[in-house]
Structures are given as structure tokens and as C-alpha cells.
Motif scaffolding. Structure first.
Motif, short mmCIF file in Angstrom:
data_model
loop_
_atom_site.label_atom_id
_atom_site.label_comp_id
_atom_site.label_asym_id
_atom_site.label_seq_id
_atom_site.Cartn_x
_atom_site.Cartn_y
_atom_site.Cartn_z
N ASN A 727 0.94 -1.20 -0.25
CA ASN A 727 0.00 0.04 0.02
C ASN A 727 0.94 1.34 0.19
O ASN A 727 1.71 1.36 0.64
N ALA A 728 0.51 2.25 -0.79
CA ALA A 728 0.99 3.49 -0.80
C ALA A 728 0.05 4.57 -0.99
O ALA A 728 -1.01 4.50 -1.56
N GLU A 729 0.19 5.63 0.05
CA GLU A 729 -0.63 6.78 -0.15
C GLU A 729 -0.06 8.10 0.07
O GLU A 729 1.08 8.26 0.38
N PHE A 730 -0.75 9.10 -0.52
CA PHE A 730 -0.15 10.39 -0.43
C PHE A 730 -1.23 11.45 -0.61
O PHE A 730 -2.35 11.33 -1.01
N GLY A 731 -1.23 12.66 0.12
CA GLY A 731 -2.33 13.65 0.19
C GLY A 731 -1.55 14.96 0.30
O GLY A 731 -0.64 15.21 1.35
N PHE A 732 -2.10 15.92 -0.48
CA PHE A 732 -1.80 17.32 -0.29
C PHE A 732 -2.82 18.21 -0.61
O PHE A 732 -3.64 17.94 -1.31
N LEU A 733 -2.94 19.23 0.53
CA LEU A 733 -3.72 20.42 0.50
C LEU A 733 -3.03 21.66 0.27
O LEU A 733 -2.11 22.07 0.89
N GLY A 734 -3.43 22.44 -0.92
CA GLY A 734 -2.98 23.48 -1.43
C GLY A 734 -3.89 24.61 -1.57
O GLY A 734 -5.00 24.68 -1.49
N SER A 735 -3.04 25.97 -1.45
CA SER A 735 -3.91 27.05 -1.89
C SER A 735 -3.47 27.94 -3.13
O SER A 735 -2.42 27.68 -3.45
N TYR A 736 -4.63 28.57 -3.61
CA TYR A 736 -4.17 29.56 -4.68
C TYR A 736 -3.39 30.56 -4.53
O TYR A 736 -2.63 31.14 -5.24
N ASN A 737 -3.93 31.08 -3.55
CA ASN A 737 -3.44 32.41 -2.92
C ASN A 737 -2.60 32.54 -1.62
O ASN A 737 -3.24 32.24 -0.80
N THR A 738 -1.43 32.80 -1.99
CA THR A 738 -0.55 32.72 -0.51
C THR A 738 -0.99 33.88 0.61
O THR A 738 -0.86 33.55 1.90
N ASP A 739 -1.50 34.81 0.00
CA ASP A 739 -2.21 35.90 0.96
C ASP A 739 -3.40 35.28 2.00
O ASP A 739 -3.63 35.68 3.12
N ILE A 740 -4.07 34.39 1.34
CA ILE A 740 -5.15 33.72 2.30
C ILE A 740 -4.41 32.55 3.00
O ILE A 740 -5.05 32.44 4.23
N GLY A 741 -3.66 31.79 2.31
CA GLY A 741 -3.19 30.64 2.97
C GLY A 741 -4.10 29.36 2.94
O GLY A 741 -5.20 29.51 2.42
N ASN A 742 -3.56 28.42 3.64
CA ASN A 742 -4.55 27.11 3.80
C ASN A 742 -5.68 27.30 4.60
O ASN A 742 -5.41 27.82 5.63
N VAL A 743 -6.69 26.54 4.23
CA VAL A 743 -8.09 26.68 4.74
C VAL A 743 -7.74 25.86 5.92
O VAL A 743 -6.83 24.67 6.18
N PRO A 744 -8.58 26.24 6.87
CA PRO A 744 -8.60 25.38 8.39
C PRO A 744 -9.47 24.09 8.28
O PRO A 744 -9.54 23.43 9.40
N PHE A 745 -9.78 23.87 7.23
CA PHE A 745 -10.90 22.56 6.84
C PHE A 745 -10.04 21.52 5.77
O PHE A 745 -9.15 21.87 5.63
N PHE A 758 -17.33 10.83 13.62
CA PHE A 758 -18.03 11.62 12.89
C PHE A 758 -17.03 12.66 12.35
O PHE A 758 -15.69 12.90 13.15
N THR A 759 -17.26 13.39 11.37
CA THR A 759 -16.14 14.15 10.97
C THR A 759 -16.62 15.83 10.88
O THR A 759 -17.70 16.13 10.51
N LEU A 760 -15.81 16.62 11.85
CA LEU A 760 -16.32 18.01 11.94
C LEU A 760 -16.01 18.79 10.80
O LEU A 760 -16.73 19.80 10.46
N ASP A 761 -14.71 18.41 10.05
CA ASP A 761 -14.63 19.56 9.11
C ASP A 761 -14.08 19.07 7.87
O ASP A 761 -13.12 19.62 7.19
N GLY A 762 -14.66 18.00 7.34
CA GLY A 762 -14.22 17.43 5.84
C GLY A 762 -12.58 16.88 6.17
O GLY A 762 -12.08 16.64 5.11
N ARG A 763 -12.23 16.65 7.31
CA ARG A 763 -10.94 16.06 7.33
C ARG A 763 -11.02 14.59 6.78
O ARG A 763 -11.68 13.82 6.93
N ASP A 764 -9.43 14.01 6.63
CA ASP A 764 -9.30 12.88 6.12
C ASP A 764 -8.43 12.37 7.36
O ASP A 764 -7.42 12.67 7.77
#
Length: 884
Positions: A727-745, A758-764
Motif C-alpha cells: 500500500n502507498a498513499e499520499f495527500g496534499f492540500l494547497g492554496s491558490y493565494n498565499t495571502d489567504i493561506g491554507n484553509v482550516p478545513f 464523525f467528521t467535523l470539518d471534512g478532514r481525512d
């Protein structure tokens, strides 16, 4: 009194025969007739005036008379062959211990006979000693020692032989069975039976003794024998007991080992079993190895469909190679692999079911053997009828749309194997019992029928549980119907107990406690419109989490004035495509989530009042080509790549997100410098929440994930397969705008079972055994909390072995090595910086309850809460409902 053979005056009464076989009876009758000067030809003819049957205890007299074939009024010759034939016929029933004919009277030309018989005793009960009580019923069934059975010598002998052979096959070579019978006065002509079994100890193989072996080392020959092994203290998974059938098969494997190395003439001249003591034996094998040979010219004869070059490439053997009889046989037809890449499959996948291929040695020059591969291609074969049976709940159209074999198509073995795989993937049938029958083959017409035998398995699951956690009672009700039929929803007769059979999925899950509530509903139609494999999916969900406070007694109480809720809806389409191959599926989905905060200032998110919106498109590409079913795959692979995007709202906005973020970060620094009870905190925090809500009113991000599983059978077959899962897994959460930064969800939380209530915020939530739940998640330097990672990777190796794969319950054990980690940003990402673990586990799949399991994992590194600590140590993980 005169003998019957004399055919003398009326009133005489003598035996014609006693308990003897027909041949002996005939011999004695002939002796008497010759002694009296009477032959069968000279026997006197009578009319049968009467027949009386005496000695009966359980049988009806008329039934016996009818079976003899003798009728009052018929001519009969005495002495003659008619009486002998009747006696022989009665003996063949094995119901009597004695059969005697008497002449009771003669009146003129009429003769009156008496048939006196003694019935065999009937079995009244059987008592078995020497085995466990739970096995007695099985032995009685196997030996047919049922009450009312007639006790015969053959029954006793066969039972004794069966029992001794049964235990010898299990390695008890000294097993003995004794059987005794005694009269049972509680019934008429009944006897009781006592069976005493002495298995003794299993006989072990102390050592092998090889003679005549010079070309191949003894150690390699021992390894060639798969089941018959020497006694070794470290071989706890395979005992060294001697079983004759396995020993015979292993002798063939030993000769195959020679054939693989060029010694085609090798043979076992003599094999001996040497008794060391009651519990140990030695096995002595004398082997004649012969000379080493090589392949010479290999010519193909009779082939018109494929040219020599194509067949030579499929054969994979060249002139000058060391002779390998096993490889030659397997390259022509490998019966051990259903998807073998051999020459016979080449023909059968192209419609030539009736083809036959035979390698023939045409000459041998010194150490070189020349071959002809003689091919009879036969007639091209087409499918005439394709049928299914055994689908009691699943409608025919759900099955037929998955079939890769249709009437009128060319016969293809590959298509049949692919059909089996597709039916296994449905999950509606027992994967181990999907058997295609090739019936009505007609070589002259070039047609054949295929019938798929199916056994329905439970495709629906119920989850009903309760427990105490988080300061209160948690109740869960989950219903999942994986073979649902929505079109029969309003048909009362279709409820069994719910409308079933159309292959749809309907799932409802409710979970609640005093502090949270979760509602979700999912519906999926795998063939939207019924003509193409286009899957439609619709899901609705709502999650509510309440703030908590403690009363005077310290008990947790919900504060419904402080809450956080997510309301979401997602709709998607997935289509099976033909390129690069038809294992691929491309999916599209649109989803909307509303995040609603009401005085929810617990520090988990960057603001506690306000709303955030997420509207996202997800593109998925997957390839599912696993073999052997979903529960215990034995081969193939399954991978999935998903990319989730939201629109880049900031590109069309005039907001100064850089200034908003700088102000928010500045306020956060001020807050961190203030005392917890400082009255200014409330005002500063309120100002920051307004900025954060403005910053994340419409979430913008992209999220890429990859997951791949590969399955390889290392040893064994079918339900005795040792399988490696990679098994191999990979995940990355990115943002378009560095001024906004990464979302907290939408972040990644690594560690533990990979499950969440249960999942509060769409987390994996990512599984990493050997560590506590979500503890391989980095700590944010500003807040000091684990707020989720933006990038992670994970690798695992898992060995699986099935204990049972029955429809009622599938159980397999496993051992694993795992490593993974997560990071706050891509700049810190290092795929080789992983947290390692190893352990063992057990999985139990029951159709009604899904997957249950337990893992014991040892973490060799520290978790991210204490990065400089020692090994995490042993963790126990309970698995409920996880993917296979």
C-alpha cells in the motif's frame, strides 16, 4: 425321510440349502443329484401349490414372497436352478443370516414349500469411545451407523477400515479401531454397537535419507516437498506428520525438481519408511538421477491461427536452454493459474475452445532433445447459451449487465475470468463459490454453453450500538442496503425485509449523544438509465457539535447556545471507460458544504462565529483490477487519484487578503501574549474572528490524493493463499493565494485506526497502526495545537492468510509493517522521514455486521506530540467497518 434330491413321496421334508454361496449351493446340489443318478434335466416338474415364509421378525411375508418371484400355480422343477436363483437373489440383499428351503408336502403333481429365513440383527444404538464428543455425530454420519441399519460383516469391516484410514490421513499411522456388538433386549432382533478408537500419537518424520543424489543437494530436494517435512523445533506453522496422500504428491514434486534442472530421466527407484519408534519414522529415498539434457530444435506443427514466431514468444523456451519439463508443461498449459499466460490460453482466448497442444520428443542426440509441438486447433467456438442460477434475491438484469460473455460471441477464457471478477466485485455473492460451468460442448458445430453458479451472500449490514464516551451515552443506528431496489419501494410484496435485487445502494446512519449529532443519507445507482455502467451517487449529511460545560458535580452538560454545524450535499457521476483499459473509471462530483459557527470558541478553528462556504468539484480516476473478491483479494491492484478544486474566488475579489491575514496574525500574537483572564482578550478575539470569517467566507483550495493497493499471492492457492498487500498513499492540500493561506478545513490527521465517529470539518483520517489516534499530526507553532496537516504520505506491507472464507464468516490473520508521517507545509515534506510500526492482527467479516478486527501494533518512533521522546510502544486498535 428322503432327501429333496430324491424327489420322493409326499410328506418328506429335507433341506435344499443352508447358509452358503450360490456357487457352493450349486456344487452341492449337483453332487446330490449325480449321487442319486438324477440331473437337472431329470428333475421332476411340479406345480407350486403353496409357499410359506417362516422366521420373519420385521419384514412382511407377502413382500418376501413377491421378491422371490415364485407364484402359486407356476410350474417348478425340483431339483432345479429356480430355487438356486431365488436363494442367490435373497443373499444379495444382505438382510439375512440364513436362508433354507424345505419341501413340506407333495400332493400329486403339486409341491408345497417352506422358505425359512433368519434376519440379520438391526442396529439399535452406537457408542463411540476415543474421540471428542463434538465429533461423534460427524463419525456416525460418515460411517452411516444409523439406528435401524442392518449389521453385516461388510458394515463392520468397512467402518473399521474407514476410521483407521481417516486418522492415518491425519498423521496417526498407529490408529486402531475395534468394533463389538451385543444383543439388545430392549428391541426385537436388535444389537448395540461399541466402537473404540485409539488414535495414538501422530507419527513424525525424524529425517530424510537420500541415496544416489549427486546433482542436486539434499536440502533443495527437501524444500521441493511442500507438505512432507522433517521434524524441526522452529517449524511451528507446519507440522512434520506423515500423511500418505501428501507424501505421494511430494514425491512427484521431487521428480519435478529434477525435471526443472534438466534431468528428465530421474526416477525414484525405491522409497522406504523406517520405523524409529512408535512416534517417529525415517524416510529413505533411493534416486536414479540420469543425465542432464538440453532443449534442441522446437518446431510447431498444425498451427494456422498463430505464426511460429508468436507461439515461440509465448513458449519462452529457446534452443540450448537446460531441459525443464515442468516449464515446458506450464508454458503450454498451466492448470494452477486461471489467468496463465500459456499457449492454450492464447488459443482459448481467441475462440478455440477445442484446441489441443501436445509436445512430442522427436529425437534425442547425445544430451539434446528435439521437440515438435503438435497443435490441433479445432473449430472456432461460439457461445450458444449463457445462463445464471442461484440468484434468489438479485434480479437477472443486474447480473447479465456485468457479464462479459454473451450468446453469439466467440468463446474466450479471459472473458469468463473477467466475468467472475466483475461478479465478485458486486459483493452480492459469495466470491469463493462463483463457478462457471462449460456445458454442452459441440466440437462439430463449434458451440458451447456457459452457466454461472452463484450463491447469494448477505449484502446488507446493520449497525446498532451504544456506548459511553465523551462524558455521555453515544447511540448509533446504521443501515446499509447494498442490493437495494428503489423502484419497488411502494410494492409491499417486494419487502424481504426491504426492496432488494436492483444492485442499488441505500445507506442511512444516525449517531447522537448529548454533545453531538450526525445524520447522513446516501443513495447510489450503478447503472444510471440501465444501459451503460454510469454510476450516480447522491449524499446528504448534517453534523452538529455542541459546546460543553460542567455542572456543580463535574458532569458534562451540552451548551446548545454554542454549536458548530456542517450541512452538505454531494452529487456525482462515475463512468467506466475503455481506455487505457476497461478497468478504469472516471468520476465527477459537485459538493456544497455550509460551515456554521455560533459562539463556538474552543480553539479548534480560527473563528467561532460566522459562516464559511465550500463549493467544490472533484475529479477521480481509478483502476480496480483486484482478483478474488473484495474481502480477501489474491491478486491485481486497485488505485485511485482524486483532485478536488474550488473556484479561485480571490481572483475576482477586490479584497486585500494580505492585509486581512496580517491583521489577523497580529491579533493572534497579541492574544498569545495576554494572560488568560485578561479582559482585553474578548475584544481582540472578536476582532480576529471578524477578519477570519472574511478571509474564509468562501473556501478556496485544491486537494490531491493518491492511494494504491497491490495484491500478490506468494504461496498456496484459493482459500490457502498467503497474500502480500502493498500500500502507498499520499495527500496534499494547497492554496491558490498565499495571502489567504491554507484553509482550516479538509486537512489530514494521521495515526491510529483510521476511523472516526464523525467528521467535523471534512478532514481525512489516515490509518497508521502502532500510534494513538491522530498523534502523527504536526503541532501548529502559533496555536500549540494539532490543527491538521496539509501533506502526508504512508507506506505499508501486509501479509494475509485466511483461516476460513465461508459465506457465514470470512476470517484472516495478518502481519504488517507500516510507516507514515504528516507535515505542516510542503517545504518540510520529506517522504523518507516516517514513523515506523509493525504488528499483527485479525479480521472477521460477517455479512450482517461488516468488518470487525483487532490489531496489535508497536510504534518504533515517537509521536508528534513528543517528537524527542522514545518509541511509542504497543498500541491496541479495534477496527469496525473499515474498508477491506
Amino acid at each position: 425321510m428322503e432327501k429333496l434330491a430324491n424327489n420322493s413321496s409326499k410328506g418328506t421334508k429335507r433341506h435344499v440349502s443352508k447358509k452358503i454361496t450360490f456357487s457352493l449351493l450349486l456344487l452341492l446340489t449337483t453332487f446330490f443329484t449325480v449321487a442319486q443318478g438324477i440331473s437337472y434335466e431329470d428333475g421332476k416338474r411340479y406345480i407350486l401349490g403353496g409357499l410359506e415364509v417362516t422366521g420373519l421378525q420385521s419384514y412382511n411375508e407377502q413382500t418376501v414372497k413377491t421378491y422371490t418371484g415364485l407364484r402359486v400355480g407356476q410350474p417348478i422343477t425340483l431339483p432345479g436352478e429356480q430355487i438356486s436363483a431365488v436363494i442367490n437373489k435373497l443373499w444379495g440383499l444382505e438382510l439375512f443370516t440364513e436362508i433354507d428351503f424345505f419341501i413340506t408336502n407333495i400332493e400329486g403333481d403339486q409341491v408345497f414349500l417352506e422358505l425359512r429365513i433368519i434376519e440379520r440383527p438391526t442396529l439399535s444404538n452406537v457408542t463411540i469411545y476415543g474421540v471428542k464428543k463434538r465429533k461423534i455425530d460427524g463419525i456416525i454420519d460418515d460411517t452411516d451407523l444409523k439406528k435401524g441399519k442392518k449389521i453385516t460383516e461388510s458394515l463392520i469391516a468397512n467402518t473399521k477400515n474407514f476410521l483407521e484410514n481417516k486418522y492415518k490421513k491425519q498423521g496417526f499411522l498407529n490408529a486402531k479401531a475395534t468394533i463389538a456388538t451385543a444383543k439388545d433386549t430392549s428391541g426385537t432382533n436388535t444389537q448395540s454397537m461399541v466402537v473404540n478408537i485409539k488414535k495414538g500419537d501422530k507419527v513424525k518424520i525424524r529425517k530424510f535419507i537420500f541415496e544416489g543424489t549427486e546433482q542436486i543437494k539434499d536440502a533443495k530436494l527437501k524444500r521441493a516437498m511442500k507438505k512432507t517435512k522433517e521434524k524441526r523445533f522452529y517449524r511451528f506453522w507446519k507440522k512434520s506428520k506423515f500423511i500418505q496422500d501428501e507424501y505421494d504428491n511430494d514425491l512427484e514434486l521431487l521428480i519435478d525438481k529434477y525435471a526443472e534442472n534438466g534431468f528428465r530421466d530421474a526416477r525414484i527407484v525405491k522409497d522406504s519408511i523406517i520405523k524409529v519408534d512408535e512416534n517417529n519414522i525415517d524416510i529413505k529415498l533411493t534416486i536414479e538421477e540420469g543425465n542432464k539434457y538440453y532443449f534442441g530444435d522446437i518446431d510447431f506443427v498444425g498451427n494456422t491461427v498463430y505464426p511460429d514466431r508468436a507461439l515461440q514468444r509465448a513458449l519462452g523456451i529457446k534452443k540450448g536452454d537446460v531441459y525443464n519439463g515442468v516449464a515446458l508443461r506450464e508454458r503450454i498449459q498451466d492448470e494452477s493459474k486461471p489467468e496463465a499466460d500459456d499457449i492454450i490460453s492464447l488459443y482459448q482466448n481467441y475462440g478455440y475452445l477445442f484446441s489441443s497442444i501436445n509436445p512430442v520428443e522427436v529425437s534425442a542426440e547425445n544430451d539434446t532433445i528435439n521437440f515438435e509441438i503438435r497443435i490441433i486447433e479445432g473449430k472456432e467456438t461460439f457461445l450458444d447459451h449463457v445462463t445464471v442460477q442461484g440468484n434468489d434475491r438479485t434480479n437477472d438484469h443486474v447480473i447479465y449487465r456485468e457479464l462479459r460473455t454473451r450468446p453469439g460471441q466467440k468463446y474466450s477464457r479471459a472473458d469468463i475470468i473477467r466475468t467472475i471478477r466483475e461478479l465478485q466485485q458486486l459483493g452480492f455473492f459469495d466470491a469463493e463459490q462463483i463457478k462457471p460451468d462449460i456445458i454442452n460442448p459441440d466440437p462439430n458445430a463449434g458451440t458451447v454453453d456457459v452457466n454461472y453458479n452463484l450463491v447469494e451472500s448477505g449484502s446488507s449490514q446493520i449497525e446498532l450500538q451504544g456506548g459511553y464516551g465523551g462524558g455521555g451515552f453515544i447511540g448509533t443506528l446504521g443501515l446499509s442496503f447494498n442490493n437495494f431496489s428503489i423502484q419497488n419501494l411502494f410494492k409491499k410484496e417486494a419487502y424481504k425485509p426491504v426492496p432488494m435485487g436492483d444492485g442499488q445502494t441505500f445507506a442511512l446512519r444516525l449517531q447522537a449523544s448529548r454533545t453531538f449529532r450526525v445524520y447522513s443519507l446516501n443513495f447510489a445507482e450503478p447503472w444510471l438509465g440501465g444501459k451503460k455502467p454510469v454510476r450516480f451517487n447522491l449524499s446528504l449529511s448534517r453534523t452538529q457539535q455542541f459546546g460543553i460545560e460542567r455542572d456543580d458535580r463535574g458532569r458534562i452538560q451540552p451548551d446548545k447556545d454554542r454549536q458548530f454545524a456542517i450541512t452538505g450535499i454531494t452529487a456525482g457521476l462515475a463512468k467506466r471507460v475503455q481506455w487505457p483499459d476497461d478497468f478504469f473509471t472516471v468520476s465527477h462530483s459537485l459538493g456544497y458544504q455550509l460551515y456554521d459557527f455560533r459562539n463556538y470558541n474552543i480553539g479548534l478553528f480560527s473563528f467561532g462565529n460566522g459562516r464559511a462556504n465550500s463549493f467544490a468539484y472533484t475529479l477521480g480516476i481509478s483502476r480496480n483490477a483486484i482478483q478474488g473478491g473484495r474481502i480477501f483479494p489474491r491478486g491485481g491492484s486497485n488505485f485511485e487519484i482524486t483532485a478536488k478544486f474550488t473556484p479561485p474566488y480571490s481572483l475576482f475579489s477586490n479584497k486585500d487578503f494580505k492585509s486581512i491575514r496580517e491583521q489577523s496574525d497580529s491579533l493572534l500574537e497579541e492574544l498569545s501574549a495576554l494572560d488568560v483572564n485578561d479582559p482585553e482578550r474578548a475584544e481582540l478575539n472578536s476582532q480576529r474572528e471578524v477578519l477570519e470569517e472574511e478571509r474564509f467566507k468562501w473556501l478556496e483550495y485544491y486537494k490531491v490524493k493518491f492511494k494504491g493497493d497491490w495484491y500478490t499471492t506468494l504461496a498456496g492457492r484459493d482459500d490457502h493463499s498467503l497474500v502480500l498487500r502493498t500500500n502507498a498513499e499520499f495527500g496534499f492540500l494547497g492554496s491558490y493565494n498565499t495571502d489567504i493561506g491554507n484553509v482550516p478545513f479538509e486537512r489530514f490527521f494521521v495515526g491510529g485506526t483510521g476511523l472516526g465517529n464523525f467528521t467535523l470539518d471534512g478532514r481525512d483520517i489516515v490509518q497508521l497502526r502502532g500510534y494513538d489516534e491522530q498523534t502523527i499530526t504536526p503541532i501548529d507553532p502559533l496555536t500549540g495545537r494539532a490543527e491538521g496537516a496539509v501533506v502526508y504520505n504512508k507506506f505499508s506491507l501486509e501479509l494475509r492468510y485466511p483461516l476460513t472464507l465461508k459465506p457465514s464468516a470470512s476470517i484472516y490473520g495478518l502481519a504488517f509493517l507500516e510507516g507514515g508521517n504528516s507535515f505542516n507545509n510542503f517545504q518540510e515534506f520529506n517522504p523518507f522521514e516516517i514513523r515506523r510500526s509493525a504488528g499483527v492482527g485479525l479480521r472477521i467479516f460477517m455479512p450482517a455486521f461488516g468488518l470487525l478486527g483487532i490489531d496489535f501494533g508497536y510504534g518504533f518512533d515517537s509521536d508528534l506530540r513528543n517528537p524527542n521522546g522514545g518509541p511509542n510502544g504497543l498500541e491496541t486498535h479495534f477496527i469496525i467497518g473499515q474498508q477491506f
